[in-house]
Scaffold this active site. Sequence first.
Site, PDB file in Angstrom:
ATOM      1  CD  GLU A 129       1.463  -5.181   5.777  1.00  0.00           C
ATOM      2  OE1 GLU A 129       2.141  -6.098   6.184  1.00  0.00           O
ATOM      3  OE2 GLU A 129       0.683  -5.374   4.863  1.00  0.00           O
TER       4      GLU A 129
ATOM      5  N   GLY B 288       0.645  -4.917   0.835  1.00  0.00           N
ATOM      6  CA  GLY B 288      -0.642  -5.025   0.083  1.00  0.00           C
ATOM      7  C   GLY B 288      -0.330  -5.812  -1.391  1.00  0.00           C
TER       8      GLY B 288
ATOM      9  CB  ALA C  16      -0.852   0.006   1.289  1.00  0.00           C
TER      10      ALA C  16
ATOM     11  CD  GLU D 257      -2.582  -7.132   2.681  1.00  0.00           C
ATOM     12  OE1 GLU D 257      -2.293  -6.003   2.254  1.00  0.00           O
ATOM     13  OE2 GLU D 257      -3.110  -7.347   3.937  1.00  0.00           O
TER      14      GLU D 257
HETATM   15  N1  COA Z   1       4.511   2.965  -0.707  1.00  0.00           N
HETATM   16  C1  COA Z   1       4.804   4.189  -1.429  1.00  0.00           C
HETATM   17  N2  COA Z   1       6.153   4.456  -2.152  1.00  0.00           N
HETATM   18  C2  COA Z   1       6.892   3.418  -2.095  1.00  0.00           C
HETATM   19  C3  COA Z   1       6.463   1.984  -1.533  1.00  0.00           C
HETATM   20  C4  COA Z   1       5.433   2.170  -0.875  1.00  0.00           C
HETATM   21  N3  COA Z   1       4.986   0.775  -0.219  1.00  0.00           N
HETATM   22  N4  COA Z   1       7.538   1.256  -1.855  1.00  0.00           N
HETATM   23  C5  COA Z   1       8.428   1.745  -2.506  1.00  0.00           C
HETATM   24  N5  COA Z   1       8.080   3.062  -2.805  1.00  0.00           N
HETATM   25  C6  COA Z   1       8.962   4.020  -3.398  1.00  0.00           C
HETATM   26  C7  COA Z   1       9.985   4.759  -2.580  1.00  0.00           C
HETATM   27  O1  COA Z   1       9.686   5.460  -1.751  1.00  0.00           O
HETATM   28  C8  COA Z   1      10.697   5.199  -3.852  1.00  0.00           C
HETATM   29  O2  COA Z   1      10.228   6.391  -4.044  1.00  0.00           O
HETATM   30  P1  COA Z   1      11.151   7.522  -4.601  1.00  0.00           P
HETATM   31  O3  COA Z   1      12.173   7.391  -5.699  1.00  0.00           O
HETATM   32  O4  COA Z   1      10.311   8.763  -4.916  1.00  0.00           O
HETATM   33  O5  COA Z   1      11.960   7.879  -3.199  1.00  0.00           O
HETATM   34  C9  COA Z   1      10.693   4.304  -4.795  1.00  0.00           C
HETATM   35  O6  COA Z   1       9.334   3.427  -4.595  1.00  0.00           O
HETATM   36  C10 COA Z   1      11.665   3.155  -5.137  1.00  0.00           C
HETATM   37  O7  COA Z   1      11.793   2.595  -3.922  1.00  0.00           O
HETATM   38  P2  COA Z   1      13.240   2.550  -2.944  1.00  0.00           P
HETATM   39  O8  COA Z   1      12.813   2.261  -1.700  1.00  0.00           O
HETATM   40  O9  COA Z   1      13.950   3.359  -3.281  1.00  0.00           O
HETATM   41  O10 COA Z   1      13.663   1.164  -3.681  1.00  0.00           O
HETATM   42  P3  COA Z   1      14.866   0.025  -2.874  1.00  0.00           P
HETATM   43  O11 COA Z   1      15.136  -0.996  -4.026  1.00  0.00           O
HETATM   44  O12 COA Z   1      15.910   0.805  -2.251  1.00  0.00           O
HETATM   45  O13 COA Z   1      13.821  -0.864  -1.787  1.00  0.00           O
HETATM   46  C11 COA Z   1      11.996  -1.995  -0.900  1.00  0.00           C
HETATM   47  C12 COA Z   1      12.768  -1.594  -2.264  1.00  0.00           C
HETATM   48  C13 COA Z   1      10.781  -2.690  -1.426  1.00  0.00           C
HETATM   49  C14 COA Z   1      12.767  -2.841  -0.082  1.00  0.00           C
HETATM   50  C15 COA Z   1      11.506  -0.615  -0.371  1.00  0.00           C
HETATM   51  O14 COA Z   1      11.090   0.399  -1.144  1.00  0.00           O
HETATM   52  C16 COA Z   1      10.365  -0.807   0.642  1.00  0.00           C
HETATM   53  O15 COA Z   1      10.828  -1.248   1.920  1.00  0.00           O
HETATM   54  N6  COA Z   1       9.180  -0.510   0.409  1.00  0.00           N
HETATM   55  C17 COA Z   1       8.062  -0.451   1.158  1.00  0.00           C
HETATM   56  C18 COA Z   1       7.615  -2.019   1.634  1.00  0.00           C
HETATM   57  C19 COA Z   1       6.477  -2.038   2.558  1.00  0.00           C
HETATM   58  O16 COA Z   1       6.703  -1.790   3.571  1.00  0.00           O
HETATM   59  N7  COA Z   1       5.428  -2.117   2.186  1.00  0.00           N
HETATM   60  C20 COA Z   1       4.238  -2.321   2.936  1.00  0.00           C
HETATM   61  C21 COA Z   1       3.417  -1.241   3.010  1.00  0.00           C
HETATM   62  S1  COA Z   1       2.106  -1.364   3.780  1.00  0.00           S
END
Ligand code: COA
Length: 260
Positions: A134, A111, A66, A114
């Site tokens: 989460e 999400g 999400a 999910e």
């Molecule tokens: N919501 C909003 N934006 C997200 C996102 C999310 N769930 N997951 C990734 N993004 C965005 C990042 O903020 C980044 O945006 P920016 O370039 O404007 O800063 C872009 O997507 C790329 O992500 P980034 O974190 O730079 O990539 P990464 O390869 O370093 O890491 C992940 C990848 C998946 C490990 C990391 O993005 C992450 O932990 N995301 C969240 C996962 C999460 O907690 N999901 C559950 C949400 S309830």
Amino acid sequence: MAYRNLEIGNRGGVRTITVNRPDKLNALNRDTLNELTIAFTQAAQDDAVRAVVLAGAGEKAFVAGADIAEMHGYTSIQAQGFSRAGQHLMTTIERLDKPVVARIQGYALGGGLELAMACHLRVASDKAKFGQPEINLGLIPGFGGTQRLLRLVGRSATLELCLTGTPINAARAHALGLVNQVVAPDALDATVNALADQLAAAAPLAAAGILDAVLQGGEAGLDQGLEFETQGFALMFATQDMREGTSAFLEKRKAAFKGQ
Ligand code: COA
């Protein structure tokens, strides 16, 4: 309809719905949830669509969860609406009367997992990662994760994934029964397409009957589930497809199903 966050493709009886926010790793904001709900409702209503593939754009992610930036400012009431909208989408996908395959090439987190679990079958690249992170945000899953993961992999693995928030790799996801197939990244499209083609060529009313018996009957007690199955089985004898399928077998030819 023109979508801002989705791409829609058609290949024979297969509709592909692709979440298209690769710069945000296809994170699900409210708009994307709404668009997905519309796209799946349209796929359900279109008789030409026999199977659906759900994908995420880009190399890195199916869907990374999400949209955290959008959720950050939510009040509890807005969060309740967001959770309900997400759950409504997942239920819409799960209850579709045609098979839905998730194509998972990278992160399927929160999400995203999910969403993948609401699909009927999951095919993953061996580079894919799965998790319910989460808890690392001070949250719990809100789009059905605690419930669908529990039903797919049992209590022990569900609690491990949700309480640690640590992602698992594709091999572990496969061993848990979370994904149906794991393939090399360059074989993912061919594998998904072959599976979707096979599903699209199958008898549509029988596919709908199986989905109904397994998904809805499976939530009832055994006696009620078995009755569901009997009703569905009997209903097939009113279809042309059942006459065609059994005749084709007896005449030693390939069946041509019409969904009638
Ligand atoms: N919501 C909003 N934006 C997200 C996102 C999310 N769930 N997951 C990734 N993004 C965005 C990042 O903020 C980044 O945006 P920016 O370039 O404007 O800063 C872009 O997507 C790329 O992500 P980034 O974190 O730079 O990539 P990464 O390869 O370093 O890491 C992940 C990848 C998946 C490990 C990391 O993005 C992450 O932990 N995301 C969240 C996962 C999460 O907690 N999901 C559950 C949400 S309830």
